[in-house]
Enzyme design. Sequence first.
Site, PDB file in Angstrom:
ATOM      1  N   GLU A 451       0.786  -1.030  -0.039  1.00 18.17           N
ATOM      2  CA  GLU A 451       0.088  -0.005   0.068  1.00 18.17           C
ATOM      3  C   GLU A 451       0.793   1.245   0.066  1.00 18.17           C
ATOM      4  OE1 GLU A 451      -2.851  -0.391  -0.753  1.00 18.17           O
ATOM      5  OE2 GLU A 451      -3.223  -2.502  -0.276  1.00 18.17           O
ATOM      6  N   GLY A 452       2.013   1.109  -0.733  1.00 13.26           N
ATOM      7  CA  GLY A 452       2.870   2.232  -0.705  1.00 13.26           C
ATOM      8  C   GLY A 452       4.034   2.242   0.372  1.00 13.26           C
TER       9      GLY A 452
END
Length: 607
Positions: A451-452
């Site tokens: 998610e980053g």
Amino acid sequence: MSYQAPVKDMLFTIREVAGLDCVRELPGFEDATDDTVEAVLTEAAKFNAEVLAPLNWAGDLKPSSVSDGVVTTTPGFRAAFRAFAEGGWQGVQHPAAFGGQQLPKLVATACTEMTNSANLSFALCPLLSDGAIEALLTAGSDAQQKLYIPRLVSGEWTGTMNLTEPQAGSDLSQVRSRAEPQPDGSYRIFGQKIYITYGEHDMADNIVHLVLARTPGAPEGVKGISLFVVPKVMVDAEGRLGARNDVFCASVEHKLGIKASPTAVLLYGDGKFPVAAPGGGAAAAGAIGWLIGEENRGLEYMFVMMNAARFSVGMQGVAVAERAYQKAVQYARDRVQGRAVEGSAGPVAIIRHPDVRRMLMTMRALTEGARSLGYVAAASFDAAHASPHAEVRKANQTVYEYLVPIVKGFSTEMSLEVTSLGVQVHGGMGFIEETGAAQHYRDARILTIYEGTTAIQANDLIGRKTVRDGGRTGMAMVGQVRETVASLPSEGDLGAIRAKLAEGADAMEAAIAWFVAQGKGDPRATYAGSVPFLMLCGTVLAGWQLARAALRATELLATGGEDPAFLKAKIGTARFYADHVLSRAGGHRAAIVDGAAGTLALEDAMF
């Protein structure tokens, strides 16, 4: 010892730090009374302790597996998911109109923390469904919402997020999956997606994939990406299941941790399952999907899902840290080794040794600080979405968006420190898989990546959230920290907390001012300090929440509050955080302001 949710600490944080009394005044949240919230958390704690926690170790030993495109999850997961769904746990925060309980995100955050503590691999499935629900609520048509959301909320179906491709990684401008429009208004989707969490499994009747793809003639880069809903099994307007859609699981990844969670490679339109378009005609290759919202706005819609997931991953960091802390405390109480440093007749439990206590206190303080920051962010989300006043919604949305990368980045980086200390407390036994300490360490390792990555969160915090508005939001938070500093007495434990929190506020203010002054003048120097800045903000803002908690605990003690031992522990934990964690703030500031030259000193070839 299995996992036991820290319900008392959660309730204290929800009520005394995050402000449940204000949240339940928002329209739609009137039922979130103290008694109701306590009952919900108590039932969640029971479910997670009895149903999910016992499967955590089993999932590590017997991961999900795939054979000819069919994924079999860990024994017990399917039944556990049915119990999870039937208990209504998927719908805690979602609208009652779609079958949810419509409780505040603040309350749901505590429930999902428990699920992630109990079984991180399992919890990823409902996490992705939550994100799909949020995206459909934001951009889905009335028909799409009616068809998909109730079944996602009930757990009859689950959701996924399909962004990454082999050539794209985190750079979504490189997405090449294509969506070809059909005469009946549907699209045929072609492409390969990787790292798709629960992209294939046997726990639900259908899987609702949200897929990024390009339509013919779409602009290059991120401006040409659209979002599509692509069910694993075709459904009619009433939700009845039909033919298998043309999406195939080519493989699942073999991972360092979260082994029970199937991380799938999905092939769309590969011809494994030729399917007829809803309007009729011969079966053909190409997964059938439908556009969500408008063409070329897919990344905008997907960011709704990504933000929800990023916040949830931050709380996963808190969750795995809590589980590691509980295991370390139990081991330290039971393990007898060495004599007390002050002298003793015989060996003592290692919890008596000062450095073991330092490690346990570090684990406890970091976990409670990150939990408090996450719960405060959740309360801001609730106000941003439910307040009847536009200016209140806007102000809280700004705060929430500022905090999301901090919650995600700081809490997950924190979890690596805490789970590593958990192994260290166990000594040599921590390196032995059978104790379970190593599993938490391995599971936590992914959290700073998906998610980053931490750097992606930090770059967002610098570019979009700090420099873009001239530092106003960050400085406003520093101002609130200073208000708390001013409310703390100057003597005793609270005085020590006051001094360190003031230094932390100074460091955060200096860093923000430096970034704003830098502007776009030297972007490499600016972004060389992005992760230290994120860690500085997390360190100070989590310390701020612990200071507020200590102040409230002191007030309750003075008025004869219940459970004085618990309240004294809150003060002691905040004092430790101030002395041992808030004291890191100055180092982070120095790395930001003075550290770029060293970071960029070597030419590429010198590495």
